[in-house]
Design an enzyme around this catalytic site. Structure first.
Site, mmCIF file in Angstrom:
data_model
loop_
_atom_site.group_PDB
_atom_site.id
_atom_site.type_symbol
_atom_site.label_atom_id
_atom_site.label_comp_id
_atom_site.label_asym_id
_atom_site.label_seq_id
_atom_site.Cartn_x
_atom_site.Cartn_y
_atom_site.Cartn_z
ATOM 1 N N THR A 12 0.828 -1.221 0.000
ATOM 2 C CA THR A 12 0.000 0.000 0.000
ATOM 3 C C THR A 12 0.861 1.269 0.000
ATOM 4 O OG1 THR A 12 -0.089 -0.076 2.411
ATOM 5 C CG2 THR A 12 -1.937 -1.071 1.234
ATOM 6 N N GLY A 13 2.160 1.106 0.243
ATOM 7 C CA GLY A 13 3.041 2.277 0.358
ATOM 8 C C GLY A 13 3.458 2.816 -0.999
ATOM 9 N N ALA A 82 7.436 -1.170 6.421
ATOM 10 C CA ALA A 82 8.130 -0.579 7.581
ATOM 11 C C ALA A 82 7.266 0.516 8.187
ATOM 12 C CB ALA A 82 9.459 0.036 7.156
ATOM 13 N N THR A 125 18.391 1.979 4.220
ATOM 14 C CA THR A 125 18.164 3.420 4.063
ATOM 15 C C THR A 125 19.388 4.276 4.381
ATOM 16 O OG1 THR A 125 16.991 5.289 5.104
ATOM 17 C CG2 THR A 125 17.154 3.311 6.406
ATOM 18 N N GLU A 127 19.276 6.741 6.132
ATOM 19 C CA GLU A 127 19.168 7.147 7.548
ATOM 20 C C GLU A 127 20.172 6.384 8.412
ATOM 21 O OE1 GLU A 127 17.059 9.465 9.492
ATOM 22 O OE2 GLU A 127 17.303 10.286 7.495
ATOM 23 N N TYR A 149 14.329 4.840 14.223
ATOM 24 C CA TYR A 149 14.127 4.287 12.868
ATOM 25 C C TYR A 149 15.466 3.846 12.270
ATOM 26 C CZ TYR A 149 13.375 4.292 7.791
ATOM 27 O OH TYR A 149 13.355 3.950 6.447
ATOM 28 N N LYS A 153 16.628 0.051 11.379
ATOM 29 C CA LYS A 153 16.950 -0.301 9.994
ATOM 30 C C LYS A 153 18.364 -0.864 9.885
ATOM 31 C CE LYS A 153 13.532 0.532 7.109
ATOM 32 N NZ LYS A 153 13.109 -0.358 6.023
ATOM 33 N N HIS A 179 13.642 9.194 -1.600
ATOM 34 C CA HIS A 179 13.022 9.257 -2.919
ATOM 35 C C HIS A 179 11.530 9.498 -2.723
ATOM 36 C CE1 HIS A 179 13.494 5.097 -1.555
ATOM 37 N NE2 HIS A 179 12.288 4.879 -2.087
ATOM 38 N N ARG A 184 3.819 9.795 -2.486
ATOM 39 C CA ARG A 184 4.466 9.948 -1.188
ATOM 40 C C ARG A 184 3.423 10.317 -0.132
ATOM 41 N NH1 ARG A 184 8.718 8.496 1.996
ATOM 42 N NH2 ARG A 184 10.467 9.909 1.757
HETATM 43 P P1 NAP Z 1 5.606 3.885 3.043
HETATM 44 O O1 NAP Z 1 4.941 4.586 1.901
HETATM 45 O O2 NAP Z 1 5.503 4.438 4.411
HETATM 46 O O3 NAP Z 1 5.078 2.378 3.045
HETATM 47 C C1 NAP Z 1 5.309 1.530 4.122
HETATM 48 C C2 NAP Z 1 4.460 0.282 3.943
HETATM 49 O O4 NAP Z 1 4.714 -0.605 5.043
HETATM 50 C C3 NAP Z 1 2.939 0.530 3.930
HETATM 51 O O5 NAP Z 1 2.381 -0.302 2.937
HETATM 52 C C4 NAP Z 1 2.509 0.060 5.318
HETATM 53 O O6 NAP Z 1 1.203 -0.414 5.355
HETATM 54 C C5 NAP Z 1 3.466 -1.100 5.517
HETATM 55 N N1 NAP Z 1 3.605 -1.516 6.922
HETATM 56 C C6 NAP Z 1 3.831 -0.745 8.002
HETATM 57 N N2 NAP Z 1 3.909 -1.507 9.111
HETATM 58 C C7 NAP Z 1 3.709 -2.788 8.726
HETATM 59 C C8 NAP Z 1 3.669 -4.029 9.395
HETATM 60 N N3 NAP Z 1 3.818 -4.125 10.717
HETATM 61 N N4 NAP Z 1 3.460 -5.164 8.680
HETATM 62 C C9 NAP Z 1 3.267 -5.089 7.339
HETATM 63 N N5 NAP Z 1 3.274 -3.945 6.637
HETATM 64 C C10 NAP Z 1 3.503 -2.806 7.325
HETATM 65 O O7 NAP Z 1 7.175 3.712 2.738
HETATM 66 P P2 NAP Z 1 7.987 3.897 1.361
HETATM 67 O O8 NAP Z 1 8.439 5.297 1.269
HETATM 68 O O9 NAP Z 1 7.233 3.252 0.267
HETATM 69 O O10 NAP Z 1 9.289 3.043 1.708
HETATM 70 C C11 NAP Z 1 9.368 1.652 1.435
HETATM 71 C C12 NAP Z 1 10.497 1.050 2.254
HETATM 72 O O11 NAP Z 1 11.729 1.667 1.938
HETATM 73 C C13 NAP Z 1 10.335 1.218 3.761
HETATM 74 O O12 NAP Z 1 10.885 0.078 4.365
HETATM 75 C C14 NAP Z 1 11.193 2.433 4.088
HETATM 76 O O13 NAP Z 1 11.615 2.385 5.419
HETATM 77 C C15 NAP Z 1 12.320 2.243 3.098
HETATM 78 N N6 NAP Z 1 13.007 3.439 2.613
HETATM 79 C C16 NAP Z 1 12.286 4.483 2.123
HETATM 80 C C17 NAP Z 1 12.958 5.583 1.594
HETATM 81 C C18 NAP Z 1 12.207 6.753 1.007
HETATM 82 O O14 NAP Z 1 12.812 7.811 0.855
HETATM 83 N N7 NAP Z 1 10.951 6.589 0.635
HETATM 84 C C19 NAP Z 1 14.358 5.591 1.577
HETATM 85 C C20 NAP Z 1 15.048 4.494 2.075
HETATM 86 C C21 NAP Z 1 14.362 3.406 2.572
HETATM 87 P P3 NAP Z 1 -0.064 0.460 5.889
HETATM 88 O O15 NAP Z 1 -0.637 1.100 4.663
HETATM 89 O O16 NAP Z 1 -0.944 -0.571 6.473
HETATM 90 O O17 NAP Z 1 0.481 1.453 6.879
HETATM 91 O O1 F7E Z 2 12.170 14.665 6.490
HETATM 92 C C1 F7E Z 2 12.876 18.052 7.702
HETATM 93 C C2 F7E Z 2 13.127 16.908 8.656
HETATM 94 O O2 F7E Z 2 10.241 13.193 7.051
HETATM 95 C C3 F7E Z 2 13.194 15.198 5.702
HETATM 96 C C4 F7E Z 2 11.800 8.428 4.963
HETATM 97 O O3 F7E Z 2 11.318 7.969 3.730
HETATM 98 O O4 F7E Z 2 13.811 9.267 3.958
HETATM 99 C C5 F7E Z 2 12.688 9.637 4.733
HETATM 100 O O5 F7E Z 2 13.095 10.128 6.004
HETATM 101 C C6 F7E Z 2 13.815 16.391 6.386
HETATM 102 C C7 F7E Z 2 14.188 16.139 7.864
HETATM 103 O O6 F7E Z 2 12.113 12.352 5.549
HETATM 104 C C8 F7E Z 2 9.461 19.143 8.251
HETATM 105 O O7 F7E Z 2 13.560 17.374 9.917
HETATM 106 C C9 F7E Z 2 11.420 20.065 8.122
HETATM 107 O O8 F7E Z 2 15.455 16.700 8.106
HETATM 108 O O9 F7E Z 2 10.552 13.981 4.656
HETATM 109 P P1 F7E Z 2 11.155 13.552 5.931
HETATM 110 P P2 F7E Z 2 13.359 11.674 6.301
HETATM 111 O O10 F7E Z 2 13.295 11.864 7.751
HETATM 112 O O11 F7E Z 2 14.596 12.110 5.586
HETATM 113 C C10 F7E Z 2 14.651 8.257 4.540
HETATM 114 C C11 F7E Z 2 15.781 7.962 3.588
HETATM 115 C C12 F7E Z 2 13.894 7.066 4.973
HETATM 116 O O12 F7E Z 2 14.414 5.953 4.994
HETATM 117 C C13 F7E Z 2 12.581 7.305 5.643
HETATM 118 O O13 F7E Z 2 11.774 6.126 5.624
HETATM 119 O O14 F7E Z 2 12.865 17.442 6.407
HETATM 120 N N1 F7E Z 2 11.585 18.738 7.925
HETATM 121 N N2 F7E Z 2 10.130 20.338 8.324
HETATM 122 C C14 F7E Z 2 10.391 18.142 7.992
HETATM 123 N N3 F7E Z 2 10.037 16.858 7.856
HETATM 124 C C15 F7E Z 2 8.720 16.545 7.949
HETATM 125 N N4 F7E Z 2 8.336 15.267 7.795
HETATM 126 N N5 F7E Z 2 7.771 17.505 8.235
HETATM 127 C C16 F7E Z 2 8.083 18.809 8.383
HETATM 128 O O15 F7E Z 2 7.224 19.663 8.636
#
Ligand code: NAP
Ligand code: F7E
Length: 323
Positions: A12-13, A82, A125, A127, A149, A153, A179, A184
């Protein structure tokens, strides 16, 4: 021809839905693992209904994962599920650690128990680099996570490597930098901004209230990044790869591009700041070096930040207009 079978957790993500699109295009039979919720949110995957098969499972429930494997008989498992919101991991650290850390262990144990050859992808990630020890960050850079987090990870990353080395499993980790896409979640800063800018453009909102505007991120486009996940899994040998653009921008610069898209150059009166969006510890700067992915996978990003911002805002304006 026999179709390859892929199980995607986190269907769903954002990434789950884009990866399903890609694998369907490549002729896969796709299974999406969904967890049970009182009100299911299928916004990102409505278009996949009838094209993929949904199965129920939760990373916090060991047996449900084994049942998913037995039902779907996958050749490839992409573990994208996640609790992915860094900010929330400070509020529910135990739940985040359970799902993002131990959840990976549970899936690996389920694959061992299932007993058939499965190629496994783990969503690691940037992170994990947290308080960065060198710039740009690459596969060999020392990790220093800055949130529950990131710490969870890192456990998921190392246990995936450990099971590869201990049991000869085909396990690979994609260390993906931030990304984004039209899909998103709206709590992440990029979509919060593009949605806010779209609302300001349509006269539905006056201001976007944010936290730290000085943090810098290496932002890519999710559809480009799911291609890298697939490429990693197609290699003969499993390995870990950094996936990034190599460019970094501050939140202020992201705001510049976003407001410019609707013809505003001075955005100061449209943006506020509030302590409540600040984190107890911050990741100040991320910039990745994905030259290993270019060399071994032939992967490089295709979409610029400006292009991505434009797509996200246009989509937000369209969606809000339709509502
Ligand atoms: P997302 O949109 O938040 O999607 C997370 C998914 O995980 C959702 O489908 C959610 O389902 C599901 N989920 C949460 N808790 C669960 C559980 N206990 N059991 C089964 N499913 C569960 O995340 P995304 O941005 O697509 O990221 C995908 C993956 O890449 C994640 O592992 C994230 O940590 C990692 N990642 C993301 C980024 C980024 O920038 N986007 C970068 C590096 C790594 P529900 O709809 O039910 O909540
Ligand atoms: O924050 C700053 C905040 O929540 C980015 C996830 O996909 O990427 C993501 O994590 C930056 C941070 O993403 C707001 O403090 C300022 O410095 O969009 P974010 P994230 O924390 O980088 C990594 C790679 C993952 O793995 C994660 O799953 O933006 N910021 N003002 C804010 N952030 C949010 N959310 N909201 C604000 O109002």
């Amino acid at each position: 021809m026999i179709k390859k079978r892929a199980l995607i957790t986190g269907i769903t993500g954002m990434d789950g839905s884009h990866l399903a699109d890609l694998l369907l295009e490549k002729g896969y039979e796709v299974f999406g693992m969904e967890r049970r919720t009182s009100t299911p949110n299928r916004t990102n995957i409505e278009h996949l209904e009838g094209k993929i098969t949904f199965v129920n499972g939760d990373l916090s429930d060991q047996m449900s994962l084994l049942r998913c494997l037995k039902k779907t008989k996958p050749d490839e498992v992409y573990n994208l599920a996640a609790q992915s919101f860094v900010y929330a991991s400070f509020i529910t650290p135990e739940q985040s650690s359970d799902v993002d850390g131990l959840g990976v262990l549970r899936m690996l144990e389920a694959i061992r128990e299932y007993g058939k050859p499965v190629k496994f992808y783990q969503a690691s990630t940037s992170e994990m680099f947290g308080k960065v020890q060198e710039t740009p960050q690459k596969e060999t850079t020392t990790f220093y996570p800055r949130s529950p987090y990131g710490v969870a990870k890192l456990y998921g990353h190392w246990i995936t490597k450990n099971y590869r080395e201990s049991y000869g499993m085909f396990n690979c980790c994609g260390i993906l930098f931030n990304h984004e896409s039209e899909r998103r979640g709206v709590e992440f800063v990029t979509r919060k901004i593009t949605d806010g800018v779209a609302r300001i453009h349509l006269g539905l909102q006056d201001k976007i209230v944010l936290g730290n505007l000085d943090a810098k991120r290496d932002w890519g486009y999710a559809p480009d990044y799911v291609e890298a996940m697939w490429l990693m899994v197609q290699q003969d040998e499993p390995d870990d790869y950094v996936i990034s653009t190599g460019k970094t921008y501050s939140i202020r610069e992201f705001l510049d591009y976003s407001f410019k898209h609707i013809g505003i150059t001075d955005w100061s009166k449209y943006v506020g700041q509030d302590e409540r969006y600040m984190r107890p510890s911050e990741v100040d700067l991320l910039r990745g070096d994905s030259s290993k992915a270019l060399k071994n996978l032939g992967w490089k990003p295709k979409t610029s930040l400006e292009e991505m911002v434009g797509k996200m805002i246009d989509n937000d304006i369209k969606q809000l207009g339709e509502k």
